[in-house]
Each structure stands twice: as structure tokens, then as C-alpha cells.
Design a protein around this motif. Sequence first.
Motif, PDB file in Angstrom:
ATOM      1  N   MET A   1       0.597  -1.346  -0.799  1.00 17.26           N
ATOM      2  CA  MET A   1      -0.038  -0.178  -0.327  1.00 17.26           C
ATOM      3  C   MET A   1       0.961   1.205  -0.055  1.00 17.26           C
ATOM      4  SD  MET A   1      -3.761   0.291   2.449  1.00 17.26           S
ATOM      5  CE  MET A   1      -4.013  -0.349   1.696  1.00 17.26           C
ATOM      6  N   LYS A   2       1.232   1.848  -0.876  1.00 18.62           N
ATOM      7  CA  LYS A   2       1.626   3.553  -1.202  1.00 18.62           C
ATOM      8  C   LYS A   2       1.391   4.388  -0.416  1.00 18.62           C
ATOM      9  CE  LYS A   2       4.809   0.916  -4.713  1.00 18.62           C
ATOM     10  NZ  LYS A   2       4.627   0.848  -5.891  1.00 18.62           N
ATOM     11  N   ARG A   3      -0.533   4.903  -1.187  1.00 21.74           N
ATOM     12  CA  ARG A   3      -1.083   5.871  -0.809  1.00 21.74           C
ATOM     13  C   ARG A   3      -2.288   5.792  -0.347  1.00 21.74           C
ATOM     14  NH1 ARG A   3      -0.682   9.930  -5.719  1.00 21.74           N
ATOM     15  NH2 ARG A   3       1.745   9.531  -5.421  1.00 21.74           N
ATOM     16  N   ILE A   4      -2.729   6.495   0.662  1.00 22.18           N
ATOM     17  CA  ILE A   4      -4.154   6.389   0.995  1.00 22.18           C
ATOM     18  C   ILE A   4      -4.822   7.396   1.693  1.00 22.18           C
ATOM     19  CG2 ILE A   4      -3.135   3.704   2.782  1.00 22.18           C
ATOM     20  CD1 ILE A   4      -3.764   5.754   5.320  1.00 22.18           C
ATOM     21  N   ALA A   5      -6.056   7.811   2.019  1.00 19.62           N
ATOM     22  CA  ALA A   5      -6.900   8.798   2.075  1.00 19.62           C
ATOM     23  C   ALA A   5      -7.641   9.215   3.407  1.00 19.62           C
ATOM     24  CB  ALA A   5      -7.346   9.627   1.505  1.00 19.62           C
ATOM     25  N   VAL A   6      -7.543   9.842   4.072  1.00 19.10           N
ATOM     26  CA  VAL A   6      -8.538  10.405   5.349  1.00 19.10           C
ATOM     27  C   VAL A   6      -9.595  10.869   5.061  1.00 19.10           C
ATOM     28  CG1 VAL A   6      -6.696  11.495   6.200  1.00 19.10           C
ATOM     29  CG2 VAL A   6      -8.303  10.300   7.317  1.00 19.10           C
ATOM     30  N   PHE A   7     -10.387  11.270   5.724  1.00 17.97           N
ATOM     31  CA  PHE A   7     -11.966  11.533   5.730  1.00 17.97           C
ATOM     32  C   PHE A   7     -13.055  11.507   6.507  1.00 17.97           C
ATOM     33  CE2 PHE A   7     -15.383   9.234   4.212  1.00 17.97           C
ATOM     34  CZ  PHE A   7     -15.082   7.977   3.844  1.00 17.97           C
ATOM     35  N   GLN A  88     -12.583   9.516  -9.120  1.00 17.25           N
ATOM     36  CA  GLN A  88     -11.364  10.673  -8.607  1.00 17.25           C
ATOM     37  C   GLN A  88     -10.321   9.997  -7.387  1.00 17.25           C
ATOM     38  OE1 GLN A  88     -10.893  13.899  -8.647  1.00 17.25           O
ATOM     39  NE2 GLN A  88     -12.904  14.397  -8.683  1.00 17.25           N
ATOM     40  N   LEU A  89     -10.273   8.264  -6.759  1.00  8.34           N
ATOM     41  CA  LEU A  89      -9.259   7.646  -5.852  1.00  8.34           C
ATOM     42  C   LEU A  89      -8.625   7.010  -7.252  1.00  8.34           C
ATOM     43  CD1 LEU A  89     -11.730   6.085  -3.288  1.00  8.34           C
ATOM     44  CD2 LEU A  89      -9.984   8.196  -2.878  1.00  8.34           C
ATOM     45  N   VAL A  90      -8.850   6.535  -7.877  1.00  9.35           N
ATOM     46  CA  VAL A  90      -8.358   6.456  -9.074  1.00  9.35           C
ATOM     47  C   VAL A  90      -6.698   7.308  -9.248  1.00  9.35           C
ATOM     48  CG1 VAL A  90      -8.286   5.150 -11.193  1.00  9.35           C
ATOM     49  CG2 VAL A  90      -9.388   4.299  -9.435  1.00  9.35           C
ATOM     50  N   ASN A  91      -8.104   8.585  -9.442  1.00 11.46           N
ATOM     51  CA  ASN A  91      -6.937   9.331 -10.406  1.00 11.46           C
ATOM     52  C   ASN A  91      -5.877   9.667  -9.511  1.00 11.46           C
ATOM     53  OD1 ASN A  91      -7.938   9.423 -12.650  1.00 11.46           O
ATOM     54  ND2 ASN A  91      -9.836  10.927 -12.045  1.00 11.46           N
ATOM     55  N   HIS A  92      -5.767  10.137  -8.114  1.00 13.97           N
ATOM     56  CA  HIS A  92      -5.551  10.478  -6.771  1.00 13.97           C
ATOM     57  C   HIS A  92      -4.526   9.085  -6.562  1.00 13.97           C
ATOM     58  CE1 HIS A  92      -7.699  14.176  -7.129  1.00 13.97           C
ATOM     59  NE2 HIS A  92      -6.280  14.681  -6.313  1.00 13.97           N
ATOM     60  N   GLY A  93      -4.253   7.723  -7.140  1.00 11.42           N
ATOM     61  CA  GLY A  93      -3.778   7.147  -7.365  1.00 11.42           C
ATOM     62  C   GLY A  93      -3.988   5.995  -5.610  1.00 11.42           C
ATOM     63  N   ILE A  94      -4.974   6.305  -4.929  1.00 15.77           N
ATOM     64  CA  ILE A  94      -5.319   6.045  -3.480  1.00 15.77           C
ATOM     65  C   ILE A  94      -5.104   4.842  -3.798  1.00 15.77           C
ATOM     66  CG2 ILE A  94      -6.474   6.722  -1.845  1.00 15.77           C
ATOM     67  CD1 ILE A  94      -5.633   9.174  -2.649  1.00 15.77           C
ATOM     68  N   GLU A  95      -5.734   3.624  -2.487  1.00 14.33           N
ATOM     69  CA  GLU A  95      -5.598   1.886  -2.482  1.00 14.33           C
ATOM     70  C   GLU A  95      -5.844   2.025  -0.914  1.00 14.33           C
ATOM     71  OE1 GLU A  95      -1.885   0.014  -3.415  1.00 14.33           O
ATOM     72  OE2 GLU A  95      -0.814   2.137  -3.735  1.00 14.33           O
ATOM     73  N   GLY A  96      -6.291   2.973  -0.077  1.00  6.61           N
ATOM     74  CA  GLY A  96      -6.979   2.883   0.933  1.00  6.61           C
ATOM     75  C   GLY A  96      -7.463   4.103   1.963  1.00  6.61           C
ATOM     76  N   LEU A  97      -9.268   3.409   2.495  1.00  7.79           N
ATOM     77  CA  LEU A  97      -9.114   4.645   3.080  1.00  7.79           C
ATOM     78  C   LEU A  97      -9.444   4.696   4.105  1.00  7.79           C
ATOM     79  CD1 LEU A  97     -12.347   5.505   0.735  1.00  7.79           C
ATOM     80  CD2 LEU A  97     -10.051   6.000   0.883  1.00  7.79           C
ATOM     81  N   VAL A  98      -8.971   5.777   5.456  1.00  8.17           N
ATOM     82  CA  VAL A  98      -9.498   5.765   6.425  1.00  8.17           C
ATOM     83  C   VAL A  98     -11.405   6.858   6.604  1.00  8.17           C
ATOM     84  CG1 VAL A  98      -8.804   6.643   9.058  1.00  8.17           C
ATOM     85  CG2 VAL A  98      -7.186   5.378   7.823  1.00  8.17           C
ATOM     86  N   ALA A  99     -11.828   6.161   6.908  1.00  9.89           N
ATOM     87  CA  ALA A  99     -13.061   7.639   7.384  1.00  9.89           C
ATOM     88  C   ALA A  99     -13.280   7.266   8.896  1.00  9.89           C
ATOM     89  CB  ALA A  99     -14.539   5.923   6.699  1.00  9.89           C
ATOM     90  N   ILE A 100     -13.631   8.283   9.311  1.00 10.92           N
ATOM     91  CA  ILE A 100     -13.638   8.981  10.675  1.00 10.92           C
ATOM     92  C   ILE A 100     -15.353   9.198  10.699  1.00 10.92           C
ATOM     93  CG2 ILE A 100     -13.010   9.811  12.387  1.00 10.92           C
ATOM     94  CD1 ILE A 100     -10.099  10.216  11.227  1.00 10.92           C
ATOM     95  N   ILE A 273      -3.942   5.604  14.714  1.00 11.91           N
ATOM     96  CA  ILE A 273      -2.482   4.360  14.109  1.00 11.91           C
ATOM     97  C   ILE A 273      -3.139   2.923  13.784  1.00 11.91           C
ATOM     98  CG2 ILE A 273      -0.660   2.821  15.438  1.00 11.91           C
ATOM     99  CD1 ILE A 273      -0.283   5.092  16.755  1.00 11.91           C
ATOM    100  N   ALA A 274      -4.399   2.767  15.072  1.00 13.47           N
ATOM    101  CA  ALA A 274      -5.262   1.490  14.255  1.00 13.47           C
ATOM    102  C   ALA A 274      -5.680   1.569  13.021  1.00 13.47           C
ATOM    103  CB  ALA A 274      -6.057   0.479  15.712  1.00 13.47           C
ATOM    104  N   ALA A 275      -6.280   2.055  12.980  1.00 14.95           N
ATOM    105  CA  ALA A 275      -6.772   2.303  10.840  1.00 14.95           C
ATOM    106  C   ALA A 275      -5.619   2.010   9.935  1.00 14.95           C
ATOM    107  CB  ALA A 275      -7.292   3.205  11.035  1.00 14.95           C
ATOM    108  N   VAL A 276      -4.857   2.417  10.108  1.00 16.39           N
ATOM    109  CA  VAL A 276      -3.455   2.728   9.085  1.00 16.39           C
ATOM    110  C   VAL A 276      -3.233   1.687   8.973  1.00 16.39           C
ATOM    111  CG1 VAL A 276      -1.639   3.794   8.040  1.00 16.39           C
ATOM    112  CG2 VAL A 276      -2.968   5.069   8.777  1.00 16.39           C
ATOM    113  N   GLU A 277      -2.935   1.103  10.309  1.00 13.58           N
ATOM    114  CA  GLU A 277      -2.048  -0.461  10.556  1.00 13.58           C
ATOM    115  C   GLU A 277      -3.183  -1.404  10.106  1.00 13.58           C
ATOM    116  OE1 GLU A 277       0.381  -0.529  13.960  1.00 13.58           O
ATOM    117  OE2 GLU A 277       2.009   0.454  13.232  1.00 13.58           O
ATOM    118  N   GLY A 278      -4.289  -1.048  10.207  1.00 10.35           N
ATOM    119  CA  GLY A 278      -5.410  -2.271   9.682  1.00 10.35           C
ATOM    120  C   GLY A 278      -4.964  -2.416   8.261  1.00 10.35           C
ATOM    121  N   LEU A 279      -4.949  -1.319   7.735  1.00  9.89           N
ATOM    122  CA  LEU A 279      -5.366  -1.535   5.918  1.00  9.89           C
ATOM    123  C   LEU A 279      -4.414  -2.393   5.588  1.00  9.89           C
ATOM    124  CD1 LEU A 279      -6.054   2.383   4.882  1.00  9.89           C
ATOM    125  CD2 LEU A 279      -6.900   0.232   4.454  1.00  9.89           C
ATOM    126  N   MET A 280      -2.963  -1.735   6.587  1.00  6.04           N
ATOM    127  CA  MET A 280      -1.756  -2.174   5.940  1.00  6.04           C
ATOM    128  C   MET A 280      -1.445  -3.563   6.132  1.00  6.04           C
ATOM    129  SD  MET A 280       1.051   0.538   7.954  1.00  6.04           S
ATOM    130  CE  MET A 280       2.548  -0.390   7.214  1.00  6.04           C
TER     131      MET A 280
END
Lengths: 323, 323, 323, 323
Positions: A1-7, A88-100, A273-280
Motif C-alpha cells: 500500500m503506497k497511498r491512502i486517504a483519510v476523511f 477521483q480515488l483512482v486518479n489520485h492513486g489512493i489504495e485505501g481509506l480511513v473513514a472517521i 494508528i490502528a486504522a492505518v495499520e489495519g489497512l496495511m
Amino acid sequence: MKRIAVFTSGGDSPGMNAAIRAVVRTATYHGIEVYGIMRGYSGMIKGEFVRLDSASVSNTVQKGGTILKSARSLKFMTKEGRQQAFDQLVNHGIEGLVAIGGNGTFTGAMIFEEEFGIPTVGAPGTIDNDLYGTDYTIGYDTAVNTALDCIDKIRDTADSHDRCFFVEVMGRDSGYIAIPCAIGGGAEIVMIPETQMSTDVVVETLQAGWKRSKTSFIVIVAEGDEEGNATQVAARVKDAIPQLDTRVTVIGHIQRGGSPTAADRLLGSQIGIAAVEGLMNGMRNVMAGIIDKKLVYTPFIDTINKKKLINQSFMRMVEILSV
Amino acid sequence: MKRIAVFTSGGDSPGMNAAIRAVVRTATYHGIEVYGIMRGYSGMIKGEFVRLDSASVSNTVQKGGTILKSARSLKFMTKEGRQQAFDQLVNHGIEGLVAIGGNGTFTGAMIFEEEFGIPTVGAPGTIDNDLYGTDYTIGYDTAVNTALDCIDKIRDTADSHDRCFFVEVMGRDSGYIAIPCAIGGGAEIVMIPETQMSTDVVVETLQAGWKRSKTSFIVIVAEGDEEGNATQVAARVKDAIPQLDTRVTVIGHIQRGGSPTAADRLLGSQIGIAAVEGLMNGMRNVMAGIIDKKLVYTPFIDTINKKKLINQSFMRMVEILSV
Amino acid sequence: MKRIAVFTSGGDSPGMNAAIRAVVRTATYHGIEVYGIMRGYSGMIKGEFVRLDSASVSNTVQKGGTILKSARSLKFMTKEGRQQAFDQLVNHGIEGLVAIGGNGTFTGAMIFEEEFGIPTVGAPGTIDNDLYGTDYTIGYDTAVNTALDCIDKIRDTADSHDRCFFVEVMGRDSGYIAIPCAIGGGAEIVMIPETQMSTDVVVETLQAGWKRSKTSFIVIVAEGDEEGNATQVAARVKDAIPQLDTRVTVIGHIQRGGSPTAADRLLGSQIGIAAVEGLMNGMRNVMAGIIDKKLVYTPFIDTINKKKLINQSFMRMVEILSV
Amino acid sequence: MKRIAVFTSGGDSPGMNAAIRAVVRTATYHGIEVYGIMRGYSGMIKGEFVRLDSASVSNTVQKGGTILKSARSLKFMTKEGRQQAFDQLVNHGIEGLVAIGGNGTFTGAMIFEEEFGIPTVGAPGTIDNDLYGTDYTIGYDTAVNTALDCIDKIRDTADSHDRCFFVEVMGRDSGYIAIPCAIGGGAEIVMIPETQMSTDVVVETLQAGWKRSKTSFIVIVAEGDEEGNATQVAARVKDAIPQLDTRVTVIGHIQRGGSPTAADRLLGSQIGIAAVEGLMNGMRNVMAGIIDKKLVYTPFIDTINKKKLINQSFMRMVEILSV
């Protein structure tokens, strides 16, 4: 996983920024790039993406609200909207999301994953604490302390004037905010959606207190109580006890803002922290939470369908403590 | 003068206890005995007198509300009630009174003095700051800071959701609380009784802000504004700008309570001392106040009949600062 | 059981009054009389007993400190002193004790029980959170929030002046207070007794931050750290990096006082109830605590001899979050 | 005047951001461009200029510290440094300066104006309130309230343990912070540089209090007191009264930070507006201040050479109120 997004999505809550900061720094720590998406699903569709690095989140841990803003998106409820979001996600190369956010947010993420395969790990961000899968939600502790601080001030006036205040607190369909406000605020009565307490019982309790020469009273009314809101309950009580000097205070949106407490900063940080490491670790469609001091990932389907029950012993506590 | 009494009347305000404490200790310092009268004129009639010494007021300077409580007394508005009050004072050997409250309190004291000759010196205790004869009333600074703290929290949510909040603050017929809340809270608009600002102007200002790409707004509405309360103003604005996401918060009684600020503790202390020393110097029917850092005694007749005008330059400040 | 007594001992902590109030009201609720013993074991020996009823503890839940006061008693460490204490308890008809304090308090109670058979149930009242047998001690959450509030203020100045602040927090031999202060306060480094972090590592971390163009830093030093106190650490760091603009703040006793947070009021209330009901159920020599949301009674011998280990994952969090 | 610049210099104080915001928005309102200079004179020399518009200062009014940062500049004390600063101002087209700081800042500005003719209007930004030409300096009210809040917490512990706390507050060579802390904090004694109070008198006062059965004491020590700092005074008192349980708390830098109070936001806003409009009206080498509710411009030479005397009646108040 190289790039994620958070919102952030749904109602804002204190500690969301601590979670965003933790997401950004954890990703950075692990060599993953992070984008922030402004205004939740709405910004995802419109392409409001912002590159975030470690410095972007400096000095945010203590801030209320959400630096990524939040908004409702009717468009994301349509297939067309979700297609645009995915593009949009594809264009930005986003491979995973953290949704708060809360269950509305997670429902959207789940459908989105089914259709487009983008993995999302959720973080419980709401003041209401009504989410299954975590002991506490991010923002809950702050909201309770803010409401309690208001109640402390109201008690000054209640005592000085021998009055009965009906104080309405938030919590949607749950009494999670109301209960500690009642216990910690020295309230005589608490009305929550989880229990059936008729106005008659309220009247009797107040009259009994009066006989024990109590002269001022605080009644906490959860906004979702089945007997109505604080104004309605107060009116009915006043009808029954006309000599009671009643007042109503609706704490309202004050509860949503403000600098997060230590507990909310810590919780937001842990879960970020857990959200990102979960995605990983390949997780998807789960919410990170803390139960009994342990990190737990709960499937969205459970956070949405299961109900977190309020500890019934708290009702007994209110009864004992208002003796 | 060998024995005096002190009481609080009208709405409670933070700093009243600092004033009571100062009255008690100043009297003690000068060898005068002090009684506290519970619940204002009501307790005076019923004989609710409590001997106070230096230790009685230990650890009260930081407390909100009033340890002597406050109440309305319809009976004191009758000659018969005042006769009973006078009899009680005579029975307790009281030779002078310190009355902490507002114009209602002072009007009663003035009539009482005319009929029975008991001298009263007043202390301006109200959060509204609408009393002629003092720059600030006891409790005003605390109320403003409390309201501002609420507005800070609301702004977190307003910003996060791009909303327009209408926040109603107290102040009766004056904008004294509203003005610093607007300036200090970064509000775009303030509506106060002293000025005529139509809802149309509010609508235009919000639309102009929108064009400058402001996305969130705070409008402070003083409870006494001629355009109506916050709920009414918000509804009319929403009609005019349907796409505006509006919310209303009524801060309400939260503003009346809480631990007093440094300024209110200091002011309460200064005025408490001045009230006792005023009585000792033969004063009567005057209110002690601080104007331009100097102690001033103003006749009750003036505090009642004269209007303290709000500094018009503050309105210009709100306009400039919301550019 | 017809009559019990409650006392506080050791350092005071916010929430002790919530616990006292819960003890009094729970006993009252169950028809048991309650006495308060002033100044811990010292007052027990001297016979400073006060009858407490429901009204005695009105309006105390929000107060810092302890209304029963606290003191050290060298005399209670002697057999003679304990004999006198026992005689006083017998004279007052006390059949059981609730002791709010820490391990020193519980050790005394255990010896006392062995000699004289008076049962005691303990409540964990200390800001340090270093007691085995409960997730949190009463006062801990407030102390952390107070310290964090101070750190937020210090960060304003640290940022404005590009300085490095060394902030010393309490906690005796543990880092429980330091850890959430570091995570929630956005500190770059935390030094706690449970880990060995040399000043060299501190110096390297600060220098590394500088290279990443961080200009202000906060280092949290737990008072019990093996490298010395904040002043000593700061001096050594300043020697190593002379161009660093260092400052030291010792938060000190400010952390012990103040109105308790919601969590501490709730915890104090829960444990106060549990202590009385524990006594009623024949318990002795145990401390009531909450572990994983459940009420747990732990033998004094374990609270004294076992060490509550700090969650090691917190150290990793500080590292990740200060990236 | 088409373009001005604003900077902060000397110690930071809460409300500086309100002043910066007011400068920016007032200039904008009048069609003048504004630059912010980072890190005071140091940044002026290095050319750290930032264009500020209305949006740049959104959401800053409630923030502690200074968004423009502050630093000392030895180089500006040299002719060469000032020449470089002047060149930078010329290059950026700056025609006037608003300097937020204290007498060190104003001295620099005065010399600079003499040499290069650039007009400066000053704003009194310091927590110490030791500037002639204004009733209050920006940051003073916040610092006092912060210190008082700490003292309230300390009193909880002082009372609970029957202790005597020596609390050191800031204020450089003046007692302006110490006095309201003493009056509002219910202190028994206050030691300030403006009066000569020997340790002997402190000892006598404490012993006299003890005889009146006071068991806990608070002594406020201004950092500039001629008898030494709190630690030194406490040691000497302890020597004289060995049975006194003494503690020392140095509030320190906590006093400098935090969100500004309403009064500081208002004052900062008033003075920011006045500074810009002063420049527009051709003023130079003056500080804008508020005296007796009126806007006053005082020549730098007077703010530097004249001493603002503390109201002596405050000392009498402390004496009376600790009876």
C-alpha cells in the motif's frame, strides 16, 4: 500500500483531529503517502484532495472540530456519485481509506467497497457513544465533560434560587451522555431513551425530594427520550406542581465543540494508528475500537446492526446517589 | 454603627459571594457585627437571619451563585410586608443594610428607607451590566467569558460544517453581553436592542460574506433585540437564503453561573468594602460602583432613572473586524 | 452492620468527594449510619468524628480536595496509636471502615484489621494511577487533563518563541500521568521511570527534529524518571545543544486540585457505592476497583505487592506520533 | 499610506493575535495592504515578510501566543542591522509599522524612526501590565485569570492538608499580577516589589492567623519581590515556623499562554484598530492604549520613562479581606 486517504463524515466531534493526525503520522512513519479528503464523501466526488505530511498536522491535536471538514452527500447515495468518487480515488492513486465517522459513514463505505473494491477501515467519531465495537467513541468524553461543566454552572443558579432545572443533553437515541451528566452533576432524575420513566414518576420523585426539604433540583433529559424533550417534560411537570419554579436549558451544539479531553486525544490517536495499520494488514470493512483496553476491529455490518447496551447499573446509581 | 446585614436579591451573578465576603470581613475589620439575610426581602420578612463572621465566608470567593440565596418577594411590595421586614431588622438590632442586586432591589430599598429610615448602600450585582453608576456590574465579566467560551466551541462546529449559527446571549434590554461576544468570538453580525438592524441587513451581510467565500458564520443575537430572539431571526434568514445551513443555540442560564473571573472577584471585593465603609460614613440610598478606576457612590434614583449608554464605537468595531 | 465510617488519607485527589458522597448516600440508602473521620488516621486517634447524612454531602461532587481532609499520622504506626484509634471506633459504635487513599493507607488498614478485627474496604484515591487492582485511580483523569491544559498553554509560548520546554509532571514512580500528557500534548519526547531513556537519546531526537525543521519542542519528564527531574535534564541537554532555547516548567501541585472530570466523578461514585456494599457483604482488606468496566475487589496484599504495568504500546505511540 | 507591516516582539502574550487580526482587517477595511513580519526585528532584518489578508487571520482571535512569532534580535541593536531592516522595508514598500510588544520593542522603534524615518505606532503586548499609557496591557487579564485558576486548584490541596503554599506569579518588577491573584485567590499575604514587606511580617501574619485557628494559608509572591522568590521566602518562613507544612508552586510559563479572555480579545481588537488609524493619521512614536475607557496615544518616550504606579488601595484590600 503506497497511498491512502483519510476523511471525516457525519457530525464533527472533538478528537477527530487527533485521529487525523495519527493517521497522517502513522502512514508517514511506515512510508505511505496520505491525502486528506475535504468534506467527506462530497469532497471525494468533487476531488477535494489535499496532500498531508507530518507538518500539516502539527498543532492540531488540541483542536475541536475537524480540519478536513464534514458534510452530507446525497450524491454519494447514488451509483453515479460513487462512480465519480471512485474515479477521483483512482486518479489520485489512493489504495485505501480511513473513514472517521459513524454508522452512516460506514454504510456508505461498505456499499462502496462492494461496488469498487476500495478497502476502508473506520474510526468511531461521534459524541454520542452509540456505536457497537468500542467502549467509547472519539468525542464522547469531551462532550460529557462540556455538558457537565454547563450543569455545574446551572446548579449555582438552581441552588441560589431554589429552582428546578430541566437540562437537555445530546445523545440521539441513547442515554450515554445523559447518565454521567446525571451522576457527575448531582442530578435528582435522569430520563433516557433506554428506560421508560413517565412524567408521573418524575413528579413523584420531585415531590418526595421536596418533603425531604430539598429545594433545588436538576433533571437531565436525553434528547431522544420517549417522554419528549426538556421543554415538553418541564411543561408537564409544571402543570402537575405549579409552585415549582422551573427552567429549561438546552445545551445543544456547545457539546459538539471545544478542545478534546486527554481521553479523546489518546483514543483518537490510538484508533488513528490502528486504522492505518489495519489497512496495511489487509483489513477492510471494519471499524477500529478499544474494548477493555484492547484494540478490536469490528465488521461494519456489526457496528451497524448491533446495539451497544447501556450499563443498567448506572440507573441504580442515580437512584442511590440522589437519596 | 454596631450591626449591619447583607443580602442578595434579583438574579444571581458570579462575584456576589466575593462581595458578601468583602462585606463580612470589612465589617469585622471595623468591629461591626454582620448578619446575612437569606433569600433577599423574602427572608427579611420571615426573619431568616444568619450571624456571619470571618470564617463563615472562607473559601467562598471562587464560588458562583450566592450563598445567601435570592428570591422574589411580592410581599415586600406591600406596606404590611415592609413593616414585618422592619420589625425583624429591629429585633436583630440591624442598623444598616448592604443590598446586592439591581434596580428592582434598589427601588425596594429606597421605598423602605423612606418609610422606616433604615439606610441601605447598594452593590451592582447582575450579569447584564445595564446599571448606571458603574463601568461594570458584578458578574458581567464572567458571563461574557462564559458565553464566549460557548461561542468558541460553536465555531468549531460551524467551521467544520460550513454552517451559520445564530447564538442568543443574555443582557435583557442591552447589548452589553452581546458586543464583546461578537468582537471576541469573531462573529460576522451582532444584533442588539440599542441599534436597529433589520433582518434584511443580516441577509445582505451574509450574502456578501458568501461572495467573499466565507463559508461559516456566527450571528450574535441579544435576547432583547427588537427583531426577535435567535430562533425567530434564524427562521426569517433561512426563508431568505434557503441554501444556508442554519442552527440556533440559546446559551441561557449557563451564563449566570460558574466561578467568577478575576475581574469579578476584584470588583465584588472592592464594592463590598466600599458598601460597608459607605454605611459607616452615613451614606444611604446610593450604589457603590467603579467608574474609570475610581470609587463612586451614585444615588439609587439615578441608577434607576438614568440609562448607561453603550459605546457606539463597538458597533463600528464589529463592522471593521468582520471584513 | 449498623454504622460505618469513611475517611481519606494520603495525598488528596479530585473525585475523593464524589467517593465520600457515594459512601454516605449508599449507606443511607441501605439504612446504615455513617460518620466521617477528619484527617485520616490522625483524626481517628483523636476522635474527630462527624455524623454525615445525605444533606451533608450535597453540592460536593464537583469539588476538588477532600472535605474530610487528609494528614499523615506517625502515631498510627505505633501499637499505642492504633489502640487509641480502635477505642474511638468502639466508642462511636463503628463496625466497618471505608478508606480512600493509596497503599500507605491500605497497609495501615491491614495491620489494624489484624490487630483489632475492624473490617476495611479501600477506595483507590490518588492522582498517580499506580495502584494494582483498578484500571484507573480516582483523581487520575483530572490530573492528566489539568497537566494537559497547562501543556497546551506552554505550547503557545514554545511555538511563538521557537523554544524547547521541559515540562515536569507528577506520577511518583510511574509514567501514567506523563504518557497521555505526551501523546495528547503533542510532545516530541517522554521520559518515564519504566523505560531507560538516556539524555543522549533526548539530545539525538531533538537534533533530528531540528533537521526536519521542527523549531519548537516539548519534552515531558515524569517526576520519578531515573535521569533526574526536568531541571536537571534540561541543564544536561542545554550543555549538549547550547543554541537550544530551553525552559523548564514544573506543573507541581496544580495537578492535585481542581474540580474532578466526569470520569473521576463517575469512578468515585461507583467505587464509593461498591465499598459500602462490599462491607455489607462481609468483605475486608480489599480495595474496590474497576477493571474492564467490571467491579473488582482486590486484596490489599495484592494492591501493595503487585505492580500495575504500563502499556508498552504507549511508548511506541509517542515515537510514531512525533514523526 | 498604501502598505504597512505588523510584528510582535518581546515575550508573547494572549491577545496578540486579536491585535494582529484587528490590524489586518482595519487596514483591509481602509484599502491598505498589510504584511506580517515573522519573529520581530530579527525577521525584519532577514526579510521574513508574509502578505496578510482578511482570510489570513480567520479563526485566530481565540488563539494564544502569536502567529507572527517573536524573537530577540541582537543585530537590530547595531546600526548595520537596522540598515538591513530598513532596506527590507523599502524593498517591500512598507510605509508604516505596527509594533506589538513592550518597552524594549518601542525603544528599538524609536531609534529606528530617528535614523530612517519609518513611523511606528505601538501596541502594549505583555502579560505584566507594567506599561505607562494604558490601564491594561494585552494579555494581562488572561495571565491573571490563568494564575488564579491555578491558585484555586492549589487551595483545594492547601485546605485538604492544612498547608501553607507559597505561590510565585510573574510580573517582572511589578505586583500587577500578584495583587488580583491575592484578592481573588483568597490569599492571606501578598509580597510585591512596590512594597517592603519583610519575611518577619510574613511570619507574624501567619502566626496570628494560626491563633485565629486558620489552618491553611496562601502567600502570593511576585517574581520581582525584593525578599527573593517563593522558594527563598518559603525556606526562611519554614526556619521561623518549623511546624508549618510549607509547599512552593511556581506557576511560570503557564501564565503566558492560553486562549485570551474576552477582555484581552476586546482590548487587542481596540488597540489594533487604533494603531492602524493612528498611522493613517500621521502618528509615529506613540503607543495606543485605553485609559478610563478612552483611546489614548502616549509617546514612546513616556511609556519608557514613566512608571505606572500600582493602586495603593489594593494593599489595604488584601489586609482587610484576610481578616
